[in-house]
Structures are given as structure tokens and as C-alpha cells.
Design an enzyme around this catalytic site. Structure first.
Site, PDB file in Angstrom:
ATOM      1  CB  CYS A   1     -22.010   7.321 -16.943  1.00 41.62           C
ATOM      2  SG  CYS A   1     -22.933   6.673 -18.102  1.00 41.62           S
TER       3      CYS A   1
ATOM      4  CG  HIS B   1     -20.957  10.672 -18.770  1.00 43.06           C
ATOM      5  ND1 HIS B   1     -20.519   9.642 -19.967  1.00 43.06           N
ATOM      6  CD2 HIS B   1     -21.946  11.043 -18.741  1.00 43.06           C
ATOM      7  CE1 HIS B   1     -21.337   9.133 -20.267  1.00 43.06           C
ATOM      8  NE2 HIS B   1     -22.649   9.794 -19.019  1.00 43.06           N
TER       9      HIS B   1
ATOM     10  CG  ASN C   1     -24.708   8.329 -22.816  1.00 47.61           C
ATOM     11  OD1 ASN C   1     -23.100   7.886 -22.234  1.00 47.61           O
ATOM     12  ND2 ASN C   1     -25.595   9.370 -21.897  1.00 47.61           N
TER      13      ASN C   1
END
Length: 271
Positions: free
Chosen positions: A54, A198, A228
Site C-alpha cells: 500500500c 492511505h 481502499n
């Protein structure tokens, strides 16, 4: 769009970095394909991938900044693209599957000579390896052999996440990490004008706001619209902040996130 925003053409690039958790295929890297599709034939423009799950785009930004600072490159293209929907566990873990979306983002880094451009101030990253198995996509590498154990290979083609363990580890470590990063930049939590996190999950986002003491109206929240987006999350959220007019000249910006492994990274920027 990113090149146009930077006022550049593909031939102006000196380095291409593709930052994502899952690229087009294991071999070769995805960045050379991007270079080819951009029509860049100059051999001296290297193109390779960065995988910090990520955090891949953020780590690629830091690496690009180091290349520019060392005089090895003038303009670097960072691209992040994720198609999470290819490997989501809808059958046995729909709560996890429902968190994710597909998306792509790109940005260009160059010398900080233009006053209306964002400037990187500092970067930090830590890895908490005790969380290695909290988020996994096991198949596709050398761990599972398709020839000798096809069932294990197929069972590990879907993404798996222990969200509770990941949340507990992040809750414990993240606030102190952010405090250390801000101290290095000479900032406090109250100094931050824009927080670009994030977009891990709605719960994780709200907890970070409470636990770290951020003003909620300064945190860019896109997860309810996009989900996400794995590595594409941070560049897309930064783009959203710019498009919404939240990034102004002199704005103090914090980009922050966690990734599988488990790692945490943050970058401070000035608008």
C-alpha cells in the site's frame, strides 16, 4: 494527465517508477511496459517497479526525490495502478472484500524550482515484521508450486487479511511514528493543514484522527467513494486534495499510511 499537469512530454522523463502491490505480471516489471506505451525509445531512461504494497507510490516518491537530489534524474514519473477486484475473497470474507476498489494514479517529480509546486520536506518509514502474515496474497511467487501443490496454489490466489491484528498493531505504533516524523520536520499536529492518509478503511481512518489528534476537517477522506485502492490510494487522495483546493501555497501536508508486512511510512510536504 500527470505529464500535462507538469508541462512535460514523455521525452522529458529521466526515470519511470511503477509502484504497486500487484503489477501486471511477476516478470517482467510493469514500468518498462509503461515506458514502451509512452513511446520513449531513449535507452538511458530506466524503468522499474517498487513494491511496498500500500505504500509503494509513497516509497517511489521518496526514491525519485533521492535520484533528483543526487543529480541522477531531473524528472521522474511515478505510476500506481491496482485492480484489487481480481483477487478479493467475496466467498468467505466479504467484509474484507468490500473495503477495496480499483484505481490508478500518476505524478511527476522534478527540481523544486517552481514556487507553485509542492515540495518534499522529509520522509520516514518503519517495518514491524511481526505482522508479516496479517495481509497476504500467497500465490504467484515461489512460495506455492502450481505443479506440486495445485490446491494450495489455488487456495492462495485470493487476498487474505487479519484486520483485527493489523488494526491493533497500527493503533499501538502509528501515533508515536507520526510524532517522530513531525518532530524531524519541526512541525506539530496543529501545524498540519492537510492530512493525506492511505484510505485503509473507514474505521482505521476515524481511529487515526482520534488517536493522533488531527483536526477531522483537515483529513482528506475518499474511502466512501473509492474504497481502499491499495498503492493507488495515496496519490489519488493527494490529487483529490489538490482538485478540491485544499492544497494552497505554503500548506503543510502530511501523507501517511501503513502497508502489508507490516510497514508504516510518512512524508511531509509544503504546498
Amino acid at each position: 494527465m500527470a505529464l500535462a499537469d507538469a508541462g512535460l512530454q514523455p521525452e522529458n522523463l529521466d526515470l519511470i517508477l511503477f509502484g504497486a502491490a500487484v503489477g501486471r505480471q511477476p516478470i517482467p516489471a510493469t514500468a518498462p511496459l509503461i515506458k514502451d506505451l509512452l513511446g520513449i525509445r531513449k535507452e538511458q531512461v530506466p524503468a522499474y517497479d517498487i513494491n511496498a504494497t500500500c505504500l509503494s507510490a509513497l516509497v517511489a516518491m521518496d526514491l525519485a526525490n533521492l535520484h533528483i537530489g543526487a543529480g541522477r534524474a531531473k524528472h521522474v514519473l511515478v505510476v500506481s495502478s491496482e485492480i484489487s477486484s481480481r483477487a478479493l475473497p467475496w466467498d468467505d470474507d466479504p467484509a474484507t472484500a468490500g473495503l477495496f476498489g480499483d484505481g490508478a494514479g500518476a505524478l511527476v517529480l522534478g527540481p523544486s524550482v517552481e514556487p507553485d509546486r509542492m515540495r518534499i520536506r522529509d520522509f520516514a518509514m518503519e517495518t514491524w515484521a511481526e505482522g508479516y502474515d496479517f495481509c497476504t496474497l500467497g500465490a504467484g511467487g515461489t512460495r506455492f508450486d502450481l505443479k506440486t501443490d495445485r490446491l494450495a496454489f489455488e487456495q492462495n490466489c485470493m487476498f487474505r487479511m487479519d484486520g483485527h491484528s493489523l488494526f491493533r498493531l497500527s493503533r499501538k505504533r502509528l501515533p508515536h511514528f507520526i510524532q517522530r516524523l513531525l518532530e524531524r520536520s519541526g512541525w506539530t499536529v496543529d501545524d498540519i493543514d492537510v492530512v493525506v492518509p492511505h484510505q485503509a478503511s473507514p474505521l482505521a481512518l476515524q481511529h487515526m484522527i482520534r488517536r493522533c489528534g488531527f483536526h477531522s476537517d483537515r483529513v482528506v477522506n475518499t474511502i466512501r467513494d473509492t474504497g481502499n485502492l491499495v498503492a493507488a490510494s495515496l496519490p489519488i487522495t493527494l490529487h483529490t486534495a489538490r482538485e478540491d483546493g485544499r492544497v494552497q501555497p505554503g500548506s503543510k501536508i502530511l501523507m501517511i499510511g501503513t502497508s502489508a508486512g507490516v510497514s508504516v511510512a510518512g512524508m511531509t510536504l509544503v504546498g
